[in-house]
Design a protein around this motif. Sequence first.
Motif, PDB file in Angstrom:
ATOM      1  N   VAL A   1      66.725  57.892  13.630  1.00  0.00           N
ATOM      2  CA  VAL A   1      67.105  56.506  13.333  1.00  0.00           C
ATOM      3  C   VAL A   1      66.785  55.735  14.076  1.00  0.00           C
ATOM      4  O   VAL A   1      66.283  54.407  13.787  1.00  0.00           O
ATOM      5  CB  VAL A   1      68.496  56.641  12.718  1.00  0.00           C
ATOM      6  N   SER A   2      67.350  55.637  15.378  1.00  0.00           N
ATOM      7  CA  SER A   2      67.403  54.535  16.464  1.00  0.00           C
ATOM      8  C   SER A   2      65.991  54.381  16.759  1.00  0.00           C
ATOM      9  O   SER A   2      65.772  53.334  16.963  1.00  0.00           O
ATOM     10  CB  SER A   2      68.343  55.117  17.507  1.00  0.00           C
TER      11      SER A   2
ATOM     12  N   ARG B   1      64.275  52.143  13.937  1.00  0.00           N
ATOM     13  CA  ARG B   1      64.882  50.938  14.012  1.00  0.00           C
ATOM     14  C   ARG B   1      64.456  50.299  15.228  1.00  0.00           C
ATOM     15  O   ARG B   1      63.795  48.798  15.165  1.00  0.00           O
ATOM     16  CB  ARG B   1      66.623  51.094  14.198  1.00  0.00           C
ATOM     17  N   LEU B   2      64.223  50.833  16.420  1.00  0.00           N
ATOM     18  CA  LEU B   2      63.814  50.135  17.601  1.00  0.00           C
ATOM     19  C   LEU B   2      61.974  49.673  17.213  1.00  0.00           C
ATOM     20  O   LEU B   2      61.841  48.375  17.447  1.00  0.00           O
ATOM     21  CB  LEU B   2      63.567  50.803  18.743  1.00  0.00           C
TER      22      LEU B   2
ATOM     23  N   GLY C   1      60.527  49.292  14.243  1.00  0.00           N
ATOM     24  CA  GLY C   1      60.252  48.498  13.369  1.00  0.00           C
ATOM     25  C   GLY C   1      60.835  47.093  13.404  1.00  0.00           C
ATOM     26  O   GLY C   1      60.173  46.083  12.979  1.00  0.00           O
ATOM     27  N   SER C   2      61.800  46.857  14.390  1.00  0.00           N
ATOM     28  CA  SER C   2      62.450  45.386  14.606  1.00  0.00           C
ATOM     29  C   SER C   2      62.220  44.933  16.056  1.00  0.00           C
ATOM     30  O   SER C   2      62.849  44.022  16.450  1.00  0.00           O
ATOM     31  CB  SER C   2      63.776  45.493  14.338  1.00  0.00           C
ATOM     32  N   TYR C   3      61.558  45.393  16.860  1.00  0.00           N
ATOM     33  CA  TYR C   3      61.374  45.120  18.524  1.00  0.00           C
ATOM     34  C   TYR C   3      60.878  43.845  18.324  1.00  0.00           C
ATOM     35  O   TYR C   3      61.540  43.125  19.149  1.00  0.00           O
ATOM     36  CB  TYR C   3      60.333  46.083  19.099  1.00  0.00           C
TER      37      TYR C   3
ATOM     38  N   SER D   1      71.628  45.612  17.488  1.00  0.00           N
ATOM     39  CA  SER D   1      70.587  45.608  16.580  1.00  0.00           C
ATOM     40  C   SER D   1      69.780  47.098  16.339  1.00  0.00           C
ATOM     41  O   SER D   1      69.308  47.397  15.308  1.00  0.00           O
ATOM     42  CB  SER D   1      69.391  44.817  17.014  1.00  0.00           C
ATOM     43  N   TRP D   2      69.974  47.974  17.413  1.00  0.00           N
ATOM     44  CA  TRP D   2      69.274  49.178  17.313  1.00  0.00           C
ATOM     45  C   TRP D   2      70.409  50.223  17.185  1.00  0.00           C
ATOM     46  O   TRP D   2      70.074  51.577  17.030  1.00  0.00           O
ATOM     47  CB  TRP D   2      68.455  49.648  18.627  1.00  0.00           C
ATOM     48  N   GLY D   3      71.568  50.073  16.908  1.00  0.00           N
ATOM     49  CA  GLY D   3      72.507  51.139  16.421  1.00  0.00           C
ATOM     50  C   GLY D   3      72.851  52.321  17.376  1.00  0.00           C
ATOM     51  O   GLY D   3      73.012  53.082  16.916  1.00  0.00           O
TER      52      GLY D   3
END
Length: 458
Positions: A40-41, A44-45, A47-49, A120-122
């Motif tokens: 999951v992390s 997130r990283l 996709g949203s870097y 942001s990256w949980g």
Amino acid sequence: MSELMTLMEVGGPLAAAGGGAAYLRARHPAAYWSTVGLPVSVARLLGSYGSVMDSCGLTVPPSRLRVFATRATTRREVRPVPPRRGLLRPTSTGMRLRLRLAPGQEPADVAASAERLRHSWGVHAVCVDEVKPGVVELRLVGFDVLDRVRMPRKAGGGFLRVPLALREDATAFVRDYRAIPHQLTLGATLSGKSMYLRNLVTGLAGQRVALAGIDCKRGVELAPFASRLSALATEPGEAAELLPMLVRLMEERYDLIKARQGIAPNTPDEEITSDVWGLPEHQRPVPVVLFVDEVAELFLVATRKDEERRDEMVTQLIRLAQLGRAAGIYLEVCGQRFGAELGKGATMLRAQLSGRVCHRVNDEPSAKMALGDIAPEAVEAACAIAPERPGLAVAGDTSGGWSRIRTPYLSLADAAAVCQEAAHMVPDVPALDPFRPAPLVPPVDRPVSLVKPRPVLD
């Protein structure tokens, strides 16, 4: 009715999977991170870097070549670019990522945004380290590694290097006496200071090191390790005899070093030394580590005679702190408070103790005594340590760097057993033989007789 049955058939496994994941996260966070948290992390990283770096202010205007290529091939707007990132390297506690800083950026810019990146990256924490000029490494920690301390397999131990605790970035906190010869450890009652001392003694027990102790609490902290100690003083009177002996031992070692310096002109430069580590191995004396538990007991006085003795002991401690490193003598000073109110010489002694470890304290001035003069921002972190987390501490040094650490649990019986097994490692230091403690003999439990003895008749 059929739709309800379908929902029950689908929802049952989903609820069971969600409950299993929640249980895994609470009881086995490392397993949860490897199976659920890491994928999951990473998603997130990746996709949203770009957007995260833009919101954190870490993007820079693109180069002229990039602007020309973008306008020549597409009609889209030229946007600022984030720092170039390397490959993601998963670990058992998180993941690592290297960033190449853009021109005009510095590691402090990334470190200032660590809290934003964490949310942001949980992940649980984001730590920033400089690898080389222009390159930083982000260490993303997936869960609270200080909740249940498990030391890493490769902790980096060695001679006079003891892996003592776990940092909040999942790396080992190593007590290196060659790099930081003297250290001050503060902590209130039940803060974990004794646990820290146990791990330190057991870590040095298997090495060729002479261990000496001053424990003015009648020896309740250090006496269980008597089988491995070369010297032990359990009251101020004994400490007043042990400290002069250590000073004389230090002076003898300096004489040995000076004798080595008066050598022939044709001797190679690498054999000329100013400390014991430059001496040949067959001439090198064994290192000595002095543990001082509850240092305030050495400063407390009741009469004028006690005051004179106190001044002498403090002077000798200061001399050991100033000159002991080159002679292979190191100090480990522990206490609940250590400030100018203890008496003359306290501030001067504290200034010589480069390493600082502050456990939970009862007031803010105590934290300032340990960390205020080397890392002022760490004082707030030390004051926020909760009583229900014993062993948690803030470690810093004269470089200004600091981090949260936690010592693994070690019972007194296990620590004493380790020292008993390493009793043969006690080195031969004739100067400390008069202070060698006798090994403790456990009391024998005898059954209580309920028969009343006969009276003795004349």
